[in-house]
Scaffold this active site. Structure first.
Site, PDB file in Angstrom:
ATOM      1  N   CYS A 189       6.551   6.900 -32.453  1.00  0.00           N
ATOM      2  CA  CYS A 189       6.522   7.687 -33.680  1.00  0.00           C
ATOM      3  C   CYS A 189       5.684   8.950 -33.557  1.00  0.00           C
ATOM      4  O   CYS A 189       4.963   9.341 -34.477  1.00  0.00           O
ATOM      5  CB  CYS A 189       6.028   6.846 -34.855  1.00  0.00           C
ATOM      6  SG  CYS A 189       7.042   5.390 -35.170  1.00  0.00           S
ATOM      7  N   ALA A 248      13.873   0.520 -35.343  1.00  0.00           N
ATOM      8  CA  ALA A 248      14.306   1.909 -35.150  1.00  0.00           C
ATOM      9  C   ALA A 248      13.163   2.818 -34.749  1.00  0.00           C
ATOM     10  O   ALA A 248      13.350   4.000 -34.518  1.00  0.00           O
ATOM     11  CB  ALA A 248      14.931   2.442 -36.445  1.00  0.00           C
ATOM     12  N   CYS A 249      11.954   2.252 -34.664  1.00  0.00           N
ATOM     13  CA  CYS A 249      10.771   3.080 -34.464  1.00  0.00           C
ATOM     14  C   CYS A 249      10.170   2.845 -33.100  1.00  0.00           C
ATOM     15  O   CYS A 249      10.112   1.725 -32.612  1.00  0.00           O
ATOM     16  CB  CYS A 249       9.725   2.737 -35.536  1.00  0.00           C
ATOM     17  SG  CYS A 249       8.211   3.698 -35.428  1.00  0.00           S
ATOM     18  N   GLY A 250       9.696   3.929 -32.502  1.00  0.00           N
ATOM     19  CA  GLY A 250       9.002   3.809 -31.227  1.00  0.00           C
ATOM     20  C   GLY A 250       7.548   4.139 -31.402  1.00  0.00           C
ATOM     21  O   GLY A 250       6.876   3.606 -32.259  1.00  0.00           O
TER      22      GLY A 250
END
Length: 300
Positions: free
Chosen positions: A145, A141-143
Site C-alpha cells: 500500500c 487486494a492490498c499489498g
C-alpha cells in the site's frame, strides 16, 4: 492444504429464465501471522529430521530462546485475507516483501497454530529483525500500500536487479500467459482467482500459485522460492494474471527477479519503481503483443 473452493446455491438468470443451481466459489478467509520465539515451536533444539510434522523448519537448527527486539514474541505481525493453501509459502514471501528475510536460514520455523484456525506462528532466526507490525488488516487486494517510496525501495534492495544480464525472447514472453493459465486449476472451477508464476528465461515453469489476491499469489511464489533456497531469483521472469502495481514491482525486485510481465496495465508508480530499480516491466502481454515500459534491452 486448506479448502480452496466451496459450493453455494445461486439463481442463474439467462434470457429471462431463472434456474437454481450450485456454483463453485473461491474461498477467502483471514490468515493471522504471529511472531513467536523458536523455543515456542519445539521446546528444545533438534536437528531438522527430528522436528514434528506440524513444524516446518526452513534451515539449520531450531534453538531455544526468545527473539530480541520489537515486536515482542506472541504479537500479531499482520492479518491478511487469502485463499487457504500454501500458507507457509505466503508467510515466507510476505517476510521477503517486508524486507525482513532474504534467505531460508532467516526463518527458524513455522507451524499452524494448534489452538487457533487460520493462524501461522513463525519464529525468526536469532539476530533477524522482525518486520514492523501492521495496525490494520490487509485485504486480498492490498499489498504494501505504498508504504515505501521509490527511492527507499531501491536503497533497501539486497540484490540489485539492474545488474542482471538475463535476456528473454519475445516469443517466450508472449507464451507465458497461456502457460500460466494452463496451471490455474482452481480458476478453472471458480473463475475467481489470480495467479502468479515464476519461469526461467526459456519459459520453463518453476513455481505457480493461485489466490484471491494477486499480491498473495506473488508472495506465495516468492515464499516457495525462498524455502527452496532459490533466492535471489536471478535470470527469471515473473508472470502475473492481472495488472502490474507498485507493490508487485516491489515484491519482484526484493526477490531479485529481473523481469515482470503482466497481462494488464501497469500504474505510473509501478513504471517509476521499475525504472529506478532496473527491472524490465511489460504490460498488456496478450495474443503475441506487449508493451515494454522499462529495460527493453533485455528482450531479444
Amino acid at each position: 492444504m486448506g479448502v480452496v473452493t466451496d459450493r453455494r446455491r445461486v439463481v442463474r438468470v439467462r434470457e429471462g429464465a431463472r434456474a437454481a443451481r450450485p456454483d463453485t466459489l473461491a474461498v477467502e478467509e483471514p490468515l493471522m501471522v504471529r511472531l513467536v520465539g523458536p523455543g515456542a515451536l519445539v521446546g528444545r533444539a533438534r536437528p531438522l529430521g527430528a522436528v514434528p510434522a506440524s513444524v516446518v523448519p526452513v534451515g539449520g537448527m531450531l534453538p531455544d530462546g526468545v527473539l530480541p527486539g520489537a515486536p515482542p514474541t506472541g504479537s500479531t505481525l499482520t492479518v491478511t485475507m487469502r485463499t487457504p493453501g500454501d500458507d507457509f509459502d505466503l508467510v515466507a514471501g510476505w517476510l521477503v516483501s517486508e524486507g525482513a528475510v532474504t534467505a531460508r536460514e532467516d526463518i527458524a520455523g513455522m507451524r499452524l497454530c494448534p489452538d487457533e484456525d487460520n493462524t501461522v506462528e513463525v519464529a525468526l532466526a536469532p539476530g533477524v529483525e522482525p518486520p514492523r507490525q501492521r495496525a490494520f488488516a490487509t485485504t486480498s487486494a492490498c499489498g504494501v500500500c505504498g508504504s515505501d517510496t521509490v527511492v527507499e525501495v531501491r536503497a533497501a534492495l539486497r540484490w540489485p536487479v539492474a545488474r542482471d544480464a538475463v535476456t528473454v525472447r519475445t516469443d517466450v514472453i508472449a507464451a507465458l500467459p497461456d502457460l500460466l493459465r494452463e496451471r490455474q486449476r482452481a480458476f478453472d472451477r471458480t473463475g475467481g482467482l489470480h495467479a502468479a508464476g515464476l519461469f526461467t528465461a526459456d519459459g520453463e515453469p518453476l513455481y505457480v500459485r493461485e489466490d484471491v489476491g494477486r499480491h498473495n499469489a506473488v508472495d506465495k511464489v516468492v515464499g516457495a522460492a525462498l524455502r527452496d533456497g532459490a533466492l535471489p531469483a536471478a535470470g527469471t521472469v515473473l508472470q502475473v494474471s492481472g495488472r502490474a502495481s507498485f507493490e508487485l514491482v516491489q515484491k519482484a525486485a526484493r526477490a531479485g527477479i529481473p523481469v515482470l510481465s503482466a497481462i494488464s496495465a501497469p500504474s505510473t508508480l509501478a513504471v517509476d519503481l521499475a525504472e529506478e530499480c532496473g527491472l524490465t516491466l511489460l504490460g498488456f502481454v496478450r495474443g503475441g503483443s506487449m508493451n515494454v515500459y522499462t529495460r527493453a534491452d533485455r528482450l531479444s
